[in-house]
Design a protein around this motif. Sequence first.
Motif, PDB file in Angstrom:
ATOM      1  N   SER A   4      52.396 122.848 -51.755  1.00 11.21           N
ATOM      2  CA  SER A   4      52.968 122.939 -53.387  1.00 11.21           C
ATOM      3  C   SER A   4      51.914 123.565 -54.200  1.00 11.21           C
ATOM      4  O   SER A   4      52.143 124.462 -55.071  1.00 11.21           O
ATOM      5  CB  SER A   4      53.487 121.681 -53.879  1.00 11.21           C
ATOM      6  OG  SER A   4      54.470 121.066 -53.006  1.00 11.21           O
TER       7      SER A   4
ATOM      8  N   GLU B 193      58.106 119.470 -49.991  1.00 14.59           N
ATOM      9  CA  GLU B 193      56.828 120.242 -49.913  1.00 14.59           C
ATOM     10  C   GLU B 193      55.767 119.388 -49.509  1.00 14.59           C
ATOM     11  O   GLU B 193      55.518 118.481 -50.330  1.00 14.59           O
ATOM     12  CB  GLU B 193      56.392 121.400 -50.625  1.00 14.59           C
ATOM     13  CG  GLU B 193      57.372 122.592 -50.600  1.00 14.59           C
ATOM     14  CD  GLU B 193      56.878 123.622 -51.412  1.00 14.59           C
ATOM     15  OE1 GLU B 193      55.611 124.353 -51.033  1.00 14.59           O
ATOM     16  OE2 GLU B 193      57.634 124.252 -52.415  1.00 14.59           O
TER      17      GLU B 193
ATOM     18  N   LEU C 160      58.085 116.567 -55.264  1.00 16.47           N
ATOM     19  CA  LEU C 160      57.447 117.685 -54.592  1.00 16.47           C
ATOM     20  C   LEU C 160      58.778 118.513 -53.826  1.00 16.47           C
ATOM     21  O   LEU C 160      58.555 119.704 -53.373  1.00 16.47           O
ATOM     22  CB  LEU C 160      56.348 117.437 -53.722  1.00 16.47           C
ATOM     23  CG  LEU C 160      55.206 116.950 -54.230  1.00 16.47           C
ATOM     24  CD1 LEU C 160      54.103 116.660 -53.110  1.00 16.47           C
ATOM     25  CD2 LEU C 160      54.472 118.073 -55.103  1.00 16.47           C
TER      26      LEU C 160
END
Length: 163
Positions: free
Chosen positions: A120, A115, A112
């Motif tokens: 996301s 995030e 990710l």
Amino acid sequence: MPATKKESVYFGLMMCAGMVIMMTCYNLFTNGLIGKISFMVILLQLALGFVIAFLLESFVVGPIAKKVVFSFLRNKSSKILMIVMMAFCMVIGMVTFMSMYGLASSYYANGLGGESLLGSYFSIFIKNFVFALPLQLLIVGPTVRFLFGRLKAKSVNESLSAV
């Protein structure tokens, strides 16, 4: 518009193919992946995305969108309003689910990037929705309806000439 179950399947296949191809290209471009991943990976993503999108369209999003549209739309004579409402409901539903698929693909490929999962997801959802709605209303939807109408007319003419 499709009149039979068989026509609905063909129409759904055409619509899913158009949207999956265009959305995959958009996501490759916006994520800077063009030239960074192999052609075979892109084909795999297209195939997997198409299968998932078609199943969602056929068994989850499509039936719900039809119920919503026909419950709100009392005057079924307004074909344009019905098309716009159906497109809007389909885009909301498909972007909701396909953004989950995009998040899972992104997470599998490279995590990710610091995030949050929810952040996301909403970032992916917004980017996809902003592109998918005009794409559906202005390009893929009209193109598929035109092509489907031509194919349907051609099959009617062929069946009439066979009699």
